[in-house]
Design an enzyme around this catalytic site. Structure first.
Site, short mmCIF file in Angstrom:
data_model
loop_
_atom_site.label_atom_id
_atom_site.label_comp_id
_atom_site.label_asym_id
_atom_site.label_seq_id
_atom_site.Cartn_x
_atom_site.Cartn_y
_atom_site.Cartn_z
N ALA A 268 0.86 -1.19 0.00
CA ALA A 268 0.00 0.00 0.00
C ALA A 268 0.89 1.23 0.00
O ALA A 268 2.10 1.16 0.19
CB ALA A 268 -0.91 0.00 1.23
N GLU A 302 -1.02 2.65 6.92
CA GLU A 302 -1.11 3.77 5.98
C GLU A 302 -1.84 4.97 6.59
O GLU A 302 -1.49 6.12 6.33
CB GLU A 302 -1.84 3.33 4.70
CG GLU A 302 -1.21 2.14 3.99
CD GLU A 302 0.28 2.30 3.73
OE1 GLU A 302 0.73 3.44 3.48
OE2 GLU A 302 1.00 1.29 3.77
N HIS A 305 0.33 7.21 8.57
CA HIS A 305 1.16 8.06 7.72
C HIS A 305 0.49 9.42 7.43
O HIS A 305 1.19 10.37 7.04
CB HIS A 305 1.41 7.38 6.37
CG HIS A 305 2.59 6.47 6.36
ND1 HIS A 305 3.83 6.84 6.78
CD2 HIS A 305 2.73 5.19 5.90
CE1 HIS A 305 4.68 5.85 6.62
NE2 HIS A 305 4.04 4.83 6.08
#
Length: 842
Positions: A268, A302, A305
């Site tokens: 990803a 993710e 992030h």
């Protein structure tokens, strides 16, 4: 491989001279459904400079025009850069570059694929670390942030997506153009684009305190839309709850789209507002709890992030770990605290840390905070050190300073550096406000050193009482301080003592253990708080050999499984003992991630750690016993599916004719409870092809049955997996033909080249491999070149000297690293095979 490699020195000079304001981008992809190899792009950059000369990165097909403040200037495009000169200094200026950019089939830049299931075309982007320049002219380095206004033109009726919400759409000749809200300040590698007839699911997330509302959407190509299950958006919402509360900074990117795409090079990518995921996370076939837990971990990785990496971005790729190690940590920590997958740290200890220990013992290992000289080096450092070791060390830091203090420091870090670039020193400064621990000494010990320490217990007993317990610490680089738990188990495998220990230096005596009952099992690093290889005393090894599955705590078993594999890789634990442990204890192992990892390691050990003289015997025995384990698994259980996947691989490799018969039986549905879904069917057919036991007509029929892009790639691999010298020649030539196949197709063909039962047929290409290596690296994009170098590397003794000879000349740094890692794997296999105990009888 022309990349106009950007060096750290060049990036530093450019960032000192430039102050960016905005990009206005227009991408016209109306040509995507046609045979055109490129699309038109306009990049308008507003900035100031203190230097009259600079360059813009661009790996495009052509530059049509360059304008500075509206005036056309000389076109100085050299295939990788557009050089600018005589720029106005100290005033805002606009540079506009129009050009043609290539569609990609390598997963870099703007990737295009055609789905034969419904005859449609899809696009998606991937730009990290330095592939924004494949799509639009830009200053492609992480610290030069700007706001982006994006306009995307595509065929009518298509989804047109970018980082921010769409704010308008209008028809154009031959299509329609979507306009998107300007982004907050953003690095080039985080810009994102997708286009095609994607299908969506959506929901709305509201912050627990009611302060924020965000639209959540998940996208897939039409032929995969039915596999967009509800858990995806459910986990997304759970993660938003967790990070909103834990990070104390409202989600800053407007919308949260997740798009699942085929032929993806990685798991990803954290593009803010448009996160890309591999389509493997859409379960079109039966999936174990381990797969669901892995997907959950990735979704949350993710999402973290959005703050670590997107909101606050590393200044340069030497702090790549600063975002990836933290996201790896956060993926597990948030899974435990926000979802049903509370076993995330077990899975980390039993699976991801294997990757870290492997990477950290290669000759190319590096400190967590590595020196990154250029962007090609950055690409190579997306590795087990940056991700798994970094996360393991952060886990120790959290144990060291306390979880609440750690999160408090993170909140300060976000507030101070929002929408900017930062360094680890900035984070350390924020953490120091919340602990009196010596973080400078900690960071020097853990972030500036390389290699795992090895912890060995020295247990001396008087009768049934411990006289002295000490722990010896060894390291190739330098030993580090460790804080860990040492647990003693009684004969019933109950924990009767857990010692919280700080290790300093090469040997530490645990005074608190003196006089305690001598244990049946002594486990160092119980709880997995530190990063080190751990060893066992002989009594503990015998307990593990006979009673591992009776250890009640999952995390304790995870630490043991990982330690056994390290012992096996180091030649200190016989391969047959490892195989026996896997086969004897797998039926009672409740964690499917630990099971999956153990079977993968067992298969690797047979292929690489035993000599040719006994390998066939061991393959036959392993396949026979695994088949017996499979027959006893509960129908439809995760265990049955995990055993079946491992058994198919083992049956493909066994020399016994029963391998073919049993594969046929599985394909015909003889095993109650095992769903014959596409993934299982293709796995069986690939195995039968490797044994020359399936017809071309059967493969064609399965291709028609699975008329999808995924099915086509699987067919390509299966149809080339037969043990035929002519097919090996064909594959060897095909994969080295530049641009012929996509990244996914190359993977499938390389698997066919290395199919079981045909290693002898690939030996003929060993010298040709080295003769063509330089040309191979030069002609292919780095993502494909990396695959080819590793996938075609000969598993032969001659490859050791041939590698050294090839590297005796000047070679690109990235190629040198890949070859050194291949050579090291070969040397380790040879060392382990030479160990007298490695094939010890049961």
């Amino acid at each position: 491989m022309t990349t106009a490699n950007l060096t750290h020195a060049e990036a530093t000079a450019r960032s000192a001279a430039l102050r960016l304001s905005t990009y206005e981008l227009h991408l016209d992809v109306t040509s995507a459904p046609t045979d055109a190899d490129s699309y038109e792009v306009t990049s308008r950059i507003t900035f100031t400079t203190t230097e009259p000369e600079t360059f813009v990165d661009y790996l495009g097909k052509a530059v049509h025009a360059v304008r500075v403040n509206g005036e056309k200037v000389e076109n100085t495009f050299d295939g990788g850069r557009v050089y600018l000169s005589n720029l106005p200094v100290g005033e805002e200026l606009t540079v506009e570059i129009t050009g043609s950019s290539y569609y990609s089939r390598t997963g870099q830049g703007l990737h295009r694929m055609h789905d034969q299931a419904d005859d449609t075309t899809y696009l998606y982007s991937h730009l990290e670390p330095s592939d924004a320049r494949r799509i639009f002219p830009c200053f492609d380095q992480p610290d030069l942030k700007a706001s982006y206004a994006v306009h995307l033109t595509g065929p009518q009726g298509w989804q047109l997506l970018s980082n921010q919400p769409e704010v308008g759409r209008e028809k154009t000749e031959g299509g329609e153009v979507a306009h998107f809200a300007p982004t907050p300040l953003l690095s080039t590698y985080l810009t994102a684009f997708a286009a095609g007839p994607y299908v969506e699911k959506h929901s709305t997330w509201t912050a627990p305190d009611g302060s924020l509302e965000v639209e959540l959407r998940a996208f897939a190509r039409a032929s995969m839309a039915e596999y967009l299950d509800d858990e995806i958006l459910q986990v997304t919402a759970q993660g938003m709850d967790f990070f909103h509360s834990s990070f104390g900074y409202p989600y800053p990117w407007g919308k949260y789209d997740s798009i699942f795409v085929p032929e993806y090079n990685l798991g990803a990518m954290e593009n803010p507002g448009l996160v890309t995921f591999t389509e493997h996370y859409l379960f079109r076939s039966a999936a174990t709890r381990a797969q669901h837990a892995g997907r959950t971990n990735t979704i949350l990785h993710e999402m973290s992030h959005m703050w670590f990496g997107d909101l606050v971005t590393p200044q340069w790729w030497d702090d790549l770990w600063l975002k990836e190690s933290f996201a790896e940590f956060m993926g597990a920590d948030s899974s435990v605290h926000a979802t049903e997958y509370a076993e995330a740290w077990v899975n980390f200890a039993g699976q991801r840390k294997n990757w870290a220990y492997l990477q950290d013992q290669l000759p190319t290992t590096h400190p967590i905070k590595a020196e990154i000289l250029d962007v090609d080096a950055a690409r190579q450092n997306f590795d087990g050190i940056t991700y798994a070791k970094g996360a393991a060390v952060l886990k120790q830091l959290v144990h060291y300073v306390g979880r609440e203090n750690f999160y408090a420091g993170a909140r300060d870090y976000f507030q101070e550096h929002a929408f900017a670039a930062a360094t680890f020193d900035d984070l350390l400064k924020a953490l120091k406000k919340h602990t009196d621990r010596d973080l400078d000494a900690w960071s020097t010990a853990w972030l500036r050193t390389w290699g795992p320490d090895t912890l060995t217990p020295e247990l001396h007993a008087d009768g049934d009482k411990i006289h002295e317990l000490a722990i010896a610490v060894e390291a190739e680089d330098t030993t580090r301080p460790h804080r860990l738990n040492v647990t003693l188990f009684d004969n019933s495998l109950n924990k009767y003592a857990t010692l919280d220990v700080d290790l300093e230096g090469e040997r530490t005596i645990l005074d608190e253990a003196s006089g305690l009952q001598a244990p049946a099992l002594l486990l160092l690093n119980d709880g997995d708080h530190t990063y080190a290889k751990v060893r066992f005393d002989e009594t503990s090894l015998e307990t593990i050999r006979t009673r591992l599955s009776a250890v009640p705590d999952e995390l304790s078993r995870a630490v043991i499984w990982t330690s056994l594999w390290n012992l096996t890789r180091d030649g200190e634990w016989p391969v047959r003992s490892y195989l026996d442990t896997v086969l004897n204890h797998a039926p009672a192992e409740s964690n499917p991630t630990l099971l999956t990892t153990a079977f993968a390691n067992a298969s690797y050990a047979i292929d690489h750690f035993v000599g040719e003289g006994v390998r066939e015997e061991i393959r036959a025995d392993y396949a026979e016993r695994l088949w017996e384990v499979l027959q006893k698994a509960p129908d439809g259980s995760d265990a049955q599916l995990t055993f079946a996947r491992a058994a198919i691989q083992a049956l493909a490799a066994t020399p016994e004719e029963s391998g073919t018969q049993r594969l046929r039986a599985l394909y015909d549905g003889s095993l109650d409870g095992l769903a014959l879904d596409p993934d299982i069917r293709w796995a069986i057919l690939r195995a039968l092809a490797a044994r020359d036991a399936v017809s071309a007509e059967e493969l064609e029929a399965e291709k028609e049955r699975d008329n999808t892009l995924t099915g086509a790639a699987a067919y390509l691999g299966a149809s080339h997996a037969f043990p035929s010298a002519e097919l090996k020649r064909e594959v060897f030539d095909l994969v080295r033909t530049p641009g012929k196949y996509s990244n996914a197709e190359v993977d499938s063909l390389l698997a066919a080249f290395n199919a079981p039962r045909s290693a002898h047929l690939t030996e003929a290409f060993a010298q040709e491999y080295f003769d063509s290596l330089a040309k191979l690296w030069e002609e292919h994009p780095i993502e494909i070149a990396n695959r080819l170098v590793r996938g075609l590397y000969p598993d032969l003794a001659m490859a050791d000297a041939a590698t050294s000879d090839f590297l005796s000349s000047e070679r690109p740094r990235a190629l040198r690293r890949v070859l050194l890692e291949c050579q090291d794997a070969l040397r380790r296999a040879q060392r382990v095979r030479a160990c007298r105990a490695v094939i010890a009888a049961r």
